[in-house]
Design a protein around this motif. Structure first.
Motif: not given
Length: 166
Positions: A150-163
């Protein structure tokens, strides 16, 4: 212990051992195991799956990390979704995006699908998802069983934070 209890216990232990041994040599769609208890099929998990909200209904991208916890390499070979009849696997090299037939998922490693890199493209959306929606996709692999995500639809500017990125 009396003789009857001893025989019953011995029979139970024999049956348990026989089931364990036969289980180690079986092969089924969930993945077979070898004598070390490791799966013969790649064991894949997906994390951080998302889609930025599309600008229009022409195309959208999908991003995630596919981790391979096994000693068997695999390849992502196809993606399907009810949102589009045309999903493509894209690779970005030398700042050029191109459609490819498959991407490697290394043994004991991961395939990162991220902005500016390899990713999944939805071409010709059937509708335009909004922030907060969930889009179901199915990832198909050369060796592993298909994985529903399941893909969460995020804001267009969202960028995953890969901690956890190394």
């Amino acid at each position: 212990m009396n003789a009857r209890t001893t025989r019953t216990l011995a029979a139970a232990l024999s049956l348990t051992a026989a089931l364990a041994i036969s289980g180690c040599s079986s092969s089924d769609s969930a993945g077979s195991t070898d004598s070390s208890g490791k799966s013969g099929k790649p064991q894949l998990t997906v994390s951080g799956a998302y889609m930025p909200e599309p600008v229009d209904d022409k195309m959208a991208g999908a991003f995630m990390v596919i981790e391979n916890g096994s000693k068997t390499a695999d390849k992502l070979t196809a993606v399907t979704s009810p949102l589009s009849d045309d999903l493509q696997i894209h690779e970005t090299k030398d700042q050029k995006m191109r459609h490819v037939q498959a991407l490697d998922v290394p043994a004991g490693g991961e395939l990162r699908l991220e902005r500016g890199g390899s990713h999944i493209m939805f071409m010709g959306l059937k509708n335009k998802p909004k922030v907060g929606d969930k889009i179901t996709i199915e990832l198909r692999f050369e060796k592993a069983d298909p994985v529903k995500v399941d893909l969460d639809v995020k804001e267009r500017t969202y960028s995953a934070q890969n901690s956890t990125a190394h």
